[in-house]
Each structure stands twice: as C-alpha cells, then as structure tokens.
Design a protein around this motif. Structure first.
Motif, short mmCIF file in Angstrom:
data_model
loop_
_atom_site.label_atom_id
_atom_site.label_comp_id
_atom_site.label_asym_id
_atom_site.label_seq_id
_atom_site.Cartn_x
_atom_site.Cartn_y
_atom_site.Cartn_z
N PRO A 287 0.80 -1.23 0.00
CA PRO A 287 0.00 0.00 0.00
C PRO A 287 0.83 1.28 0.00
N GLN A 288 2.08 1.22 0.45
CA GLN A 288 2.91 2.41 0.52
C GLN A 288 3.76 2.63 -0.74
N ALA A 289 3.74 1.67 -1.67
CA ALA A 289 4.63 1.75 -2.83
C ALA A 289 4.41 3.01 -3.69
N PRO A 290 3.17 3.38 -4.04
CA PRO A 290 2.99 4.58 -4.86
C PRO A 290 3.54 5.84 -4.21
N ALA A 291 3.32 5.99 -2.91
CA ALA A 291 3.80 7.19 -2.21
C ALA A 291 5.33 7.21 -2.18
N PHE A 292 5.95 6.07 -1.94
CA PHE A 292 7.40 6.01 -1.93
C PHE A 292 7.98 6.29 -3.31
N ASN A 293 7.34 5.77 -4.34
CA ASN A 293 7.83 6.04 -5.69
C ASN A 293 7.76 7.52 -6.01
N GLN A 294 6.69 8.18 -5.60
CA GLN A 294 6.56 9.61 -5.82
C GLN A 294 7.62 10.38 -5.06
N ALA A 295 7.85 10.01 -3.80
CA ALA A 295 8.85 10.70 -2.99
C ALA A 295 10.25 10.53 -3.59
N LEU A 296 10.58 9.34 -4.05
CA LEU A 296 11.90 9.10 -4.65
C LEU A 296 12.06 9.85 -5.97
N THR A 297 10.98 9.93 -6.75
CA THR A 297 11.02 10.70 -8.00
C THR A 297 11.32 12.17 -7.72
N GLU A 298 10.65 12.73 -6.72
CA GLU A 298 10.89 14.13 -6.35
C GLU A 298 12.32 14.33 -5.85
N MET A 299 12.83 13.40 -5.06
CA MET A 299 14.19 13.51 -4.54
C MET A 299 15.23 13.39 -5.65
#
Length: 249
Positions: free
Chosen positions: A218-230
């Motif tokens: 369930p946390q994968a989409p949010a983590f992917n977005q955070a890593l993309t921004e970083m």
C-alpha cells in the motif's frame, strides 16, 4: 467462554498488526554491499547512501524504518511472503515482477560482471571459455540473461561471498562470477588470500538502482513519488556525493 473470546481477540490482533504496513514503522532488509550498503559488524552500525535515501523518503511520508541484516536470498523470500517492507538494491527482472513492486530507479549504475580465478587458474577471454569451468555464484542473484539462462554451464550456487571466497581459495570452484566486486574482494582480504586475478572477459552491465517492496504494497505509490521528487530536486545526487559516489542519470 469469555476467556476463549479473549484469546481469539488477542490472536486476531496479532495477525492484523503482525505486518508493519499498518504502522508508521516499516521493516527493511539490509545486507553488506559496500560502498552503497555497509554493515559494521564490530559496532553493528549500518550506513550507506541507499540507507540514507530511503530513510529520507520514509521521513517525508511519516514513516521510520527498522532495519535488520538479512541475506539477499532470504530477502527475496520475505518479499514473496510479505515479511518485509523494503529491500534496497534489487535488480529488476521479469520473473521478479511477479512478486516485487519496484521503487525507482533512483539512477543507473555501471556494475560490470567480472570473473575471478586463482592466479594460475584458467584463462577466461570470452564467454565460451566458461563452458569447461565450475563457476561459483550467489544463489538468487541475477547476473545477465545469457548466463542466467544457460543450462549447459556448470554452476555452484551458494548463499554469499563468504562461502565463495573460501571455495575459490580451496580450489573447489574454478571461477567466481561477480556482480559486487568490492564485496568479494573484502572477503578475500578477510581470509588473507591474495592469489587471485580478474579474468580478461568482462560483461558490461549498466543496471537501474531499485528498491523492492512486496507486490501491491500500500505504501509503494507514495514512496515512488517521494523518490522521484528527490531525484528531480538533486537530493539523491547530494546524498551520493556525501559518500564520494555518483549515479548515472
């Protein structure tokens, strides 16, 4: 009856909260893969840019990560069975997409595939020279498609570099195929074995640097977005520079 209901309730709670997906603390599997992941066995300290990057992403999302040191082959099983939340540096393969949700890549790295033999060992000038050799490899590791799918090669799969280094010294294998050369060399130095050499044959291997989560986490989409921004704002580049390392874009 009241006592039985209480036991059932307790057992149900244990099941519901046994996975870290329901809490702010996520479980991460860590392993010694210098220079990106370093385990200091003397002080039990974990460090490296892959740890810093994902911890910063987790903090942005209101999570912390509880790390445990786990062999990679067990981490793959943990991902299959949803017994962990995050595993750094998981090579992307078609087979693994059946049970892994990939985060990233956070960049591209050049991890050339080397072959290591004893000093007076067999000469490996091209792929065909592997045909007559007993080749040591790490169980569960993806190297390159031709090698991974070649059923005619003589392969000995073991858990880690610790065993590969000692098998090479003892002459139980002719060569070691190596994705993480610094890790194997560290083990060879630990056993004070200097009579080894790199083969002439090298397989060029640029790979994406991914984290792995269990499929449909369930946390994968949010983590992917955070890593993309970083990655876009240079945060990941700066973290790697702190360690004297770099990623290819």
């Amino acid at each position: 009856m009241k006592h039985i209901r209480s036991q059932i309730f307790t057992a149900l709670c244990a099941v519901l909260f046994s996975t870290s997906s329901f809490s702010d603390t996520l479980i991460g599997d860590f392993r010694h893969r210098p220079p990106e992941m370093v385990v200091d066995l003397d002080n039990y300290q974990l460090s490296g840019p892959l740890k810093d990057v994902i911890e910063q992403a987790a903090a942005k999302l209101g999570h912390t990560i509880e790390w445990r040191v786990v062999p990679f082959i067990r981490s793959l099983d943990n991902l299959k069975n949803h017994k962990t939340d995050i595993v750094p540096r998981v090579v992307h393969t078609i087979e693994r997409t059946e049970f892994i949700e990939y985060l990233g890549p956070i960049g591209i790295e050049r991890y050339d595939i080397h072959f290591v033999t004893q000093l007076n060992g067999p000469k490996i000038a091209d792929y065909q020279d592997l045909r007559t050799l007993q080749i040591g490899m790490k169980r569960g590791t993806a190297y390159f498609v031709r090698f991974d799918n070649d059923t005619e090669l003589h392969k000995t799969a073991v858990a880690d570099d610790f065993n590969l280094a000692r098998m090479l010294r003892a002459g139980r294998i002719d060569a070691v195929i190596v994705l993480d050369l610094p890790a194997l060399i560290a083990e060879l130095q630990a056993i004070e074995f200097k009579h080894y050499q790199l083969a002439d044959y090298v397989y060029p291997n640029p790979i994406g640097n991914y984290y792995g989560m269990p499929l449909n986490h369930p946390q994968a989409p949010a983590f992917n977005q955070a890593l993309t921004e970083m990655r876009q704002d240079g945060t990941i580049t700066n973290i790697y520079r702190k360690y004297g390392l770099s990623l290819l874009e």
